[in-house]
Design a protein around this motif. Structure first.
Motif, PDB file in Angstrom:
ATOM      1  N   GLN A 244       0.813  -1.209   0.000  1.00  0.00           N
ATOM      2  CA  GLN A 244       0.000   0.000   0.000  1.00  0.00           C
ATOM      3  C   GLN A 244       0.848   1.260   0.000  1.00  0.00           C
ATOM      4  OE1 GLN A 244      -2.514  -1.039   3.335  1.00  0.00           O
ATOM      5  NE2 GLN A 244      -4.145  -1.741   1.972  1.00  0.00           N
ATOM      6  N   GLU A 245       2.007   1.203   0.641  1.00  0.00           N
ATOM      7  CA  GLU A 245       2.908   2.347   0.647  1.00  0.00           C
ATOM      8  C   GLU A 245       3.593   2.542  -0.701  1.00  0.00           C
ATOM      9  OE1 GLU A 245       5.666   1.829   3.865  1.00  0.00           O
ATOM     10  OE2 GLU A 245       4.144   2.198   5.402  1.00  0.00           O
ATOM     11  N   SER A 246       4.011   1.433  -1.324  1.00  0.00           N
ATOM     12  CA  SER A 246       4.772   1.521  -2.566  1.00  0.00           C
ATOM     13  C   SER A 246       3.909   1.487  -3.825  1.00  0.00           C
ATOM     14  CB  SER A 246       5.786   0.372  -2.635  1.00  0.00           C
ATOM     15  OG  SER A 246       5.107  -0.856  -2.803  1.00  0.00           O
ATOM     16  N   GLY A 247       2.695   0.937  -3.722  1.00  0.00           N
ATOM     17  CA  GLY A 247       1.857   0.773  -4.905  1.00  0.00           C
ATOM     18  C   GLY A 247       2.221  -0.463  -5.716  1.00  0.00           C
ATOM     19  N   ASP A 248       3.151  -1.285  -5.202  1.00  0.00           N
ATOM     20  CA  ASP A 248       3.558  -2.524  -5.876  1.00  0.00           C
ATOM     21  C   ASP A 248       2.904  -3.700  -5.164  1.00  0.00           C
ATOM     22  OD1 ASP A 248       4.784  -4.580  -7.248  1.00  0.00           O
ATOM     23  OD2 ASP A 248       6.746  -4.304  -6.305  1.00  0.00           O
ATOM     24  N   TYR A 249       1.856  -4.259  -5.795  1.00  0.00           N
ATOM     25  CA  TYR A 249       1.101  -5.342  -5.178  1.00  0.00           C
ATOM     26  C   TYR A 249       1.547  -6.731  -5.630  1.00  0.00           C
ATOM     27  CZ  TYR A 249      -1.931  -1.591  -3.653  1.00  0.00           C
ATOM     28  OH  TYR A 249      -2.409  -0.454  -3.061  1.00  0.00           O
ATOM     29  N   GLN A 250       2.504  -6.799  -6.530  1.00  0.00           N
ATOM     30  CA  GLN A 250       2.939  -8.086  -7.074  1.00  0.00           C
ATOM     31  C   GLN A 250       3.447  -9.061  -6.008  1.00  0.00           C
ATOM     32  OE1 GLN A 250       2.301  -8.867 -10.312  1.00  0.00           O
ATOM     33  NE2 GLN A 250       2.808 -10.935  -9.679  1.00  0.00           N
ATOM     34  N   PRO A 251       4.186  -8.629  -4.975  1.00  0.00           N
ATOM     35  CA  PRO A 251       4.616  -9.593  -3.944  1.00  0.00           C
ATOM     36  C   PRO A 251       3.440 -10.299  -3.261  1.00  0.00           C
ATOM     37  CG  PRO A 251       5.899  -7.585  -3.760  1.00  0.00           C
ATOM     38  CD  PRO A 251       4.820  -7.313  -4.768  1.00  0.00           C
ATOM     39  N   LEU A 252       2.299  -9.626  -3.123  1.00  0.00           N
ATOM     40  CA  LEU A 252       1.121 -10.266  -2.548  1.00  0.00           C
ATOM     41  C   LEU A 252       0.571 -11.333  -3.476  1.00  0.00           C
ATOM     42  CD1 LEU A 252      -0.778  -7.195  -1.110  1.00  0.00           C
ATOM     43  CD2 LEU A 252       0.406  -8.964   0.164  1.00  0.00           C
ATOM     44  N   VAL A 253       0.521 -11.029  -4.756  1.00  0.00           N
ATOM     45  CA  VAL A 253       0.039 -11.988  -5.749  1.00  0.00           C
ATOM     46  C   VAL A 253       0.936 -13.219  -5.748  1.00  0.00           C
ATOM     47  CG1 VAL A 253      -0.395 -12.361  -8.210  1.00  0.00           C
ATOM     48  CG2 VAL A 253      -1.016 -10.176  -7.171  1.00  0.00           C
ATOM     49  N   ASP A 254       2.226 -12.998  -5.636  1.00  0.00           N
ATOM     50  CA  ASP A 254       3.186 -14.099  -5.679  1.00  0.00           C
ATOM     51  C   ASP A 254       3.111 -15.022  -4.464  1.00  0.00           C
ATOM     52  OD1 ASP A 254       4.073 -13.228  -8.144  1.00  0.00           O
ATOM     53  OD2 ASP A 254       5.760 -12.093  -7.319  1.00  0.00           O
ATOM     54  N   LEU A 255       2.394 -14.622  -3.416  1.00  0.00           N
ATOM     55  CA  LEU A 255       2.216 -15.492  -2.248  1.00  0.00           C
ATOM     56  C   LEU A 255       1.340 -16.706  -2.569  1.00  0.00           C
ATOM     57  CD1 LEU A 255       1.596 -13.095   0.783  1.00  0.00           C
ATOM     58  CD2 LEU A 255       3.561 -14.567   0.389  1.00  0.00           C
ATOM     59  N   ILE A 256       0.466 -16.582  -3.560  1.00  0.00           N
ATOM     60  CA  ILE A 256      -0.457 -17.660  -3.922  1.00  0.00           C
ATOM     61  C   ILE A 256       0.174 -18.492  -5.039  1.00  0.00           C
ATOM     62  CG2 ILE A 256      -2.801 -18.213  -4.704  1.00  0.00           C
ATOM     63  CD1 ILE A 256      -2.747 -16.702  -2.034  1.00  0.00           C
ATOM     64  N   PRO A 257       0.509 -19.751  -4.759  1.00  0.00           N
ATOM     65  CA  PRO A 257       1.188 -20.583  -5.765  1.00  0.00           C
ATOM     66  C   PRO A 257       0.436 -20.684  -7.097  1.00  0.00           C
ATOM     67  CG  PRO A 257       1.269 -21.652  -3.629  1.00  0.00           C
ATOM     68  CD  PRO A 257       0.375 -20.457  -3.483  1.00  0.00           C
ATOM     69  N   TYR A 258      -0.903 -20.823  -7.053  1.00  0.00           N
ATOM     70  CA  TYR A 258      -1.652 -20.957  -8.303  1.00  0.00           C
ATOM     71  C   TYR A 258      -1.607 -19.665  -9.124  1.00  0.00           C
ATOM     72  CZ  TYR A 258      -5.133 -22.596 -11.617  1.00  0.00           C
ATOM     73  OH  TYR A 258      -5.771 -22.975 -12.760  1.00  0.00           O
ATOM     74  N   ALA A 259      -1.560 -18.524  -8.457  1.00  0.00           N
ATOM     75  CA  ALA A 259      -1.426 -17.247  -9.166  1.00  0.00           C
ATOM     76  C   ALA A 259      -0.079 -17.193  -9.894  1.00  0.00           C
ATOM     77  CB  ALA A 259      -1.551 -16.077  -8.195  1.00  0.00           C
ATOM     78  N   ARG A 260       0.958 -17.737  -9.266  1.00  0.00           N
ATOM     79  CA  ARG A 260       2.273 -17.790  -9.930  1.00  0.00           C
ATOM     80  C   ARG A 260       2.239 -18.733 -11.126  1.00  0.00           C
ATOM     81  NH1 ARG A 260       4.359 -18.374  -4.560  1.00  0.00           N
ATOM     82  NH2 ARG A 260       4.885 -20.519  -5.088  1.00  0.00           N
ATOM     83  N   VAL A 261       1.556 -19.876 -10.993  1.00  0.00           N
ATOM     84  CA  VAL A 261       1.457 -20.839 -12.104  1.00  0.00           C
ATOM     85  C   VAL A 261       0.763 -20.196 -13.298  1.00  0.00           C
ATOM     86  CG1 VAL A 261       0.329 -22.982 -12.850  1.00  0.00           C
ATOM     87  CG2 VAL A 261       1.543 -22.910 -10.682  1.00  0.00           C
ATOM     88  N   LEU A 262      -0.331 -19.479 -13.030  1.00  0.00           N
ATOM     89  CA  LEU A 262      -1.066 -18.816 -14.115  1.00  0.00           C
ATOM     90  C   LEU A 262      -0.305 -17.622 -14.678  1.00  0.00           C
ATOM     91  CD1 LEU A 262      -4.750 -18.763 -12.785  1.00  0.00           C
ATOM     92  CD2 LEU A 262      -3.745 -20.304 -14.488  1.00  0.00           C
ATOM     93  N   GLY A 263       0.567 -17.034 -13.871  1.00  0.00           N
ATOM     94  CA  GLY A 263       1.317 -15.858 -14.300  1.00  0.00           C
ATOM     95  C   GLY A 263       0.588 -14.550 -14.022  1.00  0.00           C
ATOM     96  N   VAL A 264      -0.331 -14.548 -13.055  1.00  0.00           N
ATOM     97  CA  VAL A 264      -1.128 -13.361 -12.749  1.00  0.00           C
ATOM     98  C   VAL A 264      -0.208 -12.217 -12.329  1.00  0.00           C
ATOM     99  CG1 VAL A 264      -2.897 -12.394 -11.214  1.00  0.00           C
ATOM    100  CG2 VAL A 264      -3.130 -14.731 -12.079  1.00  0.00           C
ATOM    101  N   GLN A 265      -0.495 -11.052 -12.891  1.00  0.00           N
ATOM    102  CA  GLN A 265       0.259  -9.847 -12.553  1.00  0.00           C
ATOM    103  C   GLN A 265      -0.705  -8.776 -12.077  1.00  0.00           C
ATOM    104  OE1 GLN A 265       2.459  -8.885 -16.093  1.00  0.00           O
ATOM    105  NE2 GLN A 265       3.715 -10.720 -15.951  1.00  0.00           N
ATOM    106  N   CYS A 266      -0.213  -7.878 -11.262  1.00  0.00           N
ATOM    107  CA  CYS A 266      -1.030  -6.831 -10.672  1.00  0.00           C
ATOM    108  C   CYS A 266      -0.390  -5.482 -10.977  1.00  0.00           C
ATOM    109  CB  CYS A 266      -1.105  -7.067  -9.167  1.00  0.00           C
ATOM    110  SG  CYS A 266      -2.097  -5.872  -8.298  1.00  0.00           S
ATOM    111  N   GLU A 267      -1.193  -4.579 -11.529  1.00  0.00           N
ATOM    112  CA  GLU A 267      -0.686  -3.253 -11.876  1.00  0.00           C
ATOM    113  C   GLU A 267      -1.600  -2.198 -11.282  1.00  0.00           C
ATOM    114  OE1 GLU A 267      -0.554  -3.552 -16.119  1.00  0.00           O
ATOM    115  OE2 GLU A 267       0.916  -5.161 -16.048  1.00  0.00           O
TER     116      GLU A 267
END
Length: 153
Positions: free
Chosen positions: A12-35
């Motif tokens: 929330q401070e940086s505006g970079d939410y990708q580390p949160l997405v990367d916590l979920i293994p299935y999101a990493r498998v699908l390649g989900v990105q957050c912008e």
């Protein structure tokens, strides 16, 4: 839980939410990105041959689209909770509107209601234009009692 709280605070401070997405293994498998664009968070599912369900069109597998949209709702709701925690899905209803072709897919979630125990979301997924969605969904989540502030309990 402490790691999640810290990651959400940093995101929330940086505006970079990708580390949160990367916590979920299935999101990493699908390649989900957050912008993040200002206050709007858009999720992206990059084109990936592994996500194809119908190779003759080629079109993204319907289950991949559904999972992507469910993850979008889960992340958006998690980011809006007073104290972050993962909510549990109650139900998920999806309407496919057109084929999801082999190209980048985007999704945005609107949390229409966040009560004490339940969160209601609507999700829209598109590819070339937001005005031509490939799917729309409604989701209801059970909120973790640990994520509520003492006043809310």
């Amino acid at each position: 839980m402490q790691q999640l709280l810290e990651l959400v605070r940093q995101a929330q401070e940086s505006g970079d939410y990708q580390p949160l997405v990367d916590l979920i293994p299935y999101a990493r498998v699908l390649g989900v990105q957050c912008e993040c664009y200002g206050e709007e968070i858009i999720f992206r599912l990059p084109a990936n041959p592994g996500n194809i369900g119908n190779p003759t069109i080629p079109a993204i597998h319907g289950g991949v689209i559904a999972s992507f949209m469910e993850l979008t709702a889960l992340f958006q709701l998690t980011l809006q909770l007073p104290q972050p925690g993962l909510a549990k899905i109650i139900d998920f209803s999806l309407d496919y509107m057109r084929a999801g072709l082999d190209r980048d897919t985007f999704a945005i979630c609107d949390v229409s209601r966040q009560g004490r125990r339940v969160g209601n979301c609507s999700v829209l997924a598109w590819q070339e234009r937001k005005s031509k969605p490939i799917a729309q969904a409604r989701a209801h989540f059970l909120l973790d009692a640990g994520t509520l502030t003492p006043v809310d309990r």
